[in-house]
Design a protein around this motif. Structure first.
Motif, PDB file in Angstrom:
ATOM      1  N   CYS A   2       0.827  -1.200   0.000  1.00  0.00           N
ATOM      2  CA  CYS A   2       0.000   0.000   0.000  1.00  0.00           C
ATOM      3  C   CYS A   2       0.867   1.257   0.000  1.00  0.00           C
ATOM      4  O   CYS A   2       1.887   1.336   0.683  1.00  0.00           O
ATOM      5  CB  CYS A   2      -0.900   0.021   1.242  1.00  0.00           C
ATOM      6  N   GLU A  68      -7.518   2.585   9.169  1.00  0.00           N
ATOM      7  CA  GLU A  68      -7.904   1.234   9.568  1.00  0.00           C
ATOM      8  C   GLU A  68      -9.402   1.057   9.414  1.00  0.00           C
ATOM      9  O   GLU A  68     -10.193   1.917   9.811  1.00  0.00           O
ATOM     10  CB  GLU A  68      -7.499   0.979  11.019  1.00  0.00           C
ATOM     11  N   VAL A  69      -9.793  -0.058   8.823  1.00  0.00           N
ATOM     12  CA  VAL A  69     -11.211  -0.377   8.691  1.00  0.00           C
ATOM     13  C   VAL A  69     -11.770  -0.697  10.071  1.00  0.00           C
ATOM     14  O   VAL A  69     -11.114  -1.340  10.888  1.00  0.00           O
ATOM     15  CB  VAL A  69     -11.406  -1.580   7.749  1.00  0.00           C
ATOM     16  N   ARG A  75     -15.575  -7.799   6.322  1.00  0.00           N
ATOM     17  CA  ARG A  75     -15.195  -7.785   4.905  1.00  0.00           C
ATOM     18  C   ARG A  75     -15.848  -8.981   4.220  1.00  0.00           C
ATOM     19  O   ARG A  75     -15.655 -10.116   4.634  1.00  0.00           O
ATOM     20  CB  ARG A  75     -13.677  -7.850   4.760  1.00  0.00           C
ATOM     21  N   ALA A 116     -15.366  -2.870   1.682  1.00  0.00           N
ATOM     22  CA  ALA A 116     -14.241  -3.150   2.586  1.00  0.00           C
ATOM     23  C   ALA A 116     -13.411  -4.319   2.052  1.00  0.00           C
ATOM     24  O   ALA A 116     -12.170  -4.290   2.091  1.00  0.00           O
ATOM     25  CB  ALA A 116     -14.750  -3.451   3.993  1.00  0.00           C
ATOM     26  N   TYR A 117     -14.079  -5.357   1.562  1.00  0.00           N
ATOM     27  CA  TYR A 117     -13.373  -6.508   0.980  1.00  0.00           C
ATOM     28  C   TYR A 117     -12.621  -6.085  -0.275  1.00  0.00           C
ATOM     29  O   TYR A 117     -11.456  -6.466  -0.471  1.00  0.00           O
ATOM     30  CB  TYR A 117     -14.374  -7.615   0.648  1.00  0.00           C
ATOM     31  N   TYR A 119     -11.463  -3.105  -1.090  1.00  0.00           N
ATOM     32  CA  TYR A 119     -10.294  -2.307  -0.715  1.00  0.00           C
ATOM     33  C   TYR A 119      -9.145  -3.196  -0.252  1.00  0.00           C
ATOM     34  O   TYR A 119      -7.982  -2.961  -0.597  1.00  0.00           O
ATOM     35  CB  TYR A 119     -10.663  -1.325   0.402  1.00  0.00           C
ATOM     36  N   GLU A 120      -9.486  -4.206   0.532  1.00  0.00           N
ATOM     37  CA  GLU A 120      -8.456  -5.118   1.035  1.00  0.00           C
ATOM     38  C   GLU A 120      -7.786  -5.850  -0.121  1.00  0.00           C
ATOM     39  O   GLU A 120      -6.546  -5.962  -0.171  1.00  0.00           O
ATOM     40  CB  GLU A 120      -9.077  -6.112   2.010  1.00  0.00           C
ATOM     41  N   GLN A 121      -8.576  -6.333  -1.071  1.00  0.00           N
ATOM     42  CA  GLN A 121      -8.020  -7.074  -2.208  1.00  0.00           C
ATOM     43  C   GLN A 121      -7.188  -6.182  -3.123  1.00  0.00           C
ATOM     44  O   GLN A 121      -6.195  -6.638  -3.707  1.00  0.00           O
ATOM     45  CB  GLN A 121      -9.160  -7.715  -3.016  1.00  0.00           C
ATOM     46  N   SER A 123      -5.544  -3.501  -2.144  1.00  0.00           N
ATOM     47  CA  SER A 123      -4.541  -2.803  -1.323  1.00  0.00           C
ATOM     48  C   SER A 123      -4.786  -1.293  -1.288  1.00  0.00           C
ATOM     49  O   SER A 123      -3.861  -0.486  -1.427  1.00  0.00           O
ATOM     50  CB  SER A 123      -3.123  -3.090  -1.857  1.00  0.00           C
ATOM     51  N   THR A 127     -10.528   3.239   5.025  1.00  0.00           N
ATOM     52  CA  THR A 127     -11.782   2.696   5.505  1.00  0.00           C
ATOM     53  C   THR A 127     -12.863   3.124   4.518  1.00  0.00           C
ATOM     54  O   THR A 127     -12.580   3.802   3.534  1.00  0.00           O
ATOM     55  CB  THR A 127     -12.094   3.187   6.933  1.00  0.00           C
TER      56      THR A 127
END
Length: 290
Positions: A2, A68-69, A75, A116-117, A119-121, A123, A127
């Motif tokens: 990130c 931070e989420v 997620r 949220a998922y 964004y995580e995938q 990177s 939030t």
């Protein structure tokens, strides 16, 4: 890996860095998060404090901390219809039957869970910041931003026009009209709203797209964003939305309110470019129109 979000500015006068940052829209809360959350302030590539005196032409780089989420936001992998995306904006098309954010009744499967998922995938170090929410059974455009600072500046004086399309009962006497009526909670209900003198100012422009034997296809431009605003205003003038049984609409032709956010006009928070995003009526509403 990130990459932290950052913005760059050029000083146009000799002032303290703190004063310049304030003029550039960096809030005190954001400065606190930068100081204690892993961000930094650079002047010509060197880290400085807010007390640093700037010279005209200095290049200031604001590096924002990672976000931070929320621990309570699950997620979840799910389908996202992305209309537009760049470094700071995410515009999506929400289907009816999906909540925008989690609630006690719907803690999962919401748009926020899916974002949220995503964004995580991808990177994306943010939030979920939602600019425009829609009711669970309203479909259409939802606007999000990927940074707390961008969310802040767009919520303070940033102009955004949202246009909805709806199918309503009956024929409207006027092809265009303004509805300026205050809206508040109805009695002790936590859900239902109504037009009432002690309510909050609410302004909706309504124009007829086409009229039929016993219903009308209308366009609504929001000037304010009260809860259930369009649904309440249309019901108040005697033309509830088809399928909106909470406000007098019938369920014999569709099992949800026939309301869709069809377009959003927005000024890009960084480039200043005016942008318009559109979304076609979903199939269940299209079936109502001959």
């Amino acid at each position: 890996m990130c990459k932290q979000f950052q913005l760059t500015f050029e000083a146009i006068e000799e002032v303290l860095l703190r004063e310049a940052l304030s003029k550039w829209g960096i809030s005190k809360r954001t400065l606190t998060s930068i100081k204690f959350g892993g961000g930094s302030l650079l002047v010509n590539g060197h880290e400085k404090t807010v007390r640093h005196p700037l010279s005209k032409g200095d290049i200031v780089t604001v590096i924002f901390p990672f976000e931070e989420v929320s621990l309570g936001l699950i997620r979840q992998k799910g389908n996202l219809e992305i209309i537009y995306e760049d470094d700071v904006l995410l515009i999506v098309n929400k289907p009816h039957g999906q909540s925008t954010i989690p609630s006690r009744e719907h803690p999962s499967g919401t748009l926020a869970n899916f974002i949220a998922y995503y964004y995580e995938q991808m990177s994306i170090p943010s939030t979920v910041h939602i600019l425009t929410r829609l009711d669970r059974d309203t479909s259409g455009i939802v606007c999000l931003v990927k940074n707390r600072h961008i969310h802040h500046i767009m919520n303070h004086g940033h102009v955004m026009n949202k246009t909805y399309e709806a199918i309503v009962h009956g024929k409207l006497e006027r092809t265009t009209q303004e509805i300026i009526k205050p809206i508040g909670r109805k009695g002790s209900s936590i859900i239902e709203r109504e037009v009432r003198e002690d309510g909050l100012f609410a302004h909706t422009d309504v124009s007829v797209i086409r009229q039929y034997a016993d219903f009308s296809h209308v366009k609504c431009l929001l000037h304010t964003g009260r809860t259930h605003q369009i649904r309440v205003h249309l019901a108040h003038i005697g033309h509830p939305i088809v399928g909106d049984d909470l406000y007098g609409g019938k369920l014999d032709r569709i099992n949800r309110q026939a309301l869709h956010c069809a377009s959003v006009d927005i000024t890009h928070p960084l480039s200043g470019k005016k942008m318009t995003f559109t979304s076609s009526l979903p199939e269940d509403i299209q079936k109502l129109i001959p």
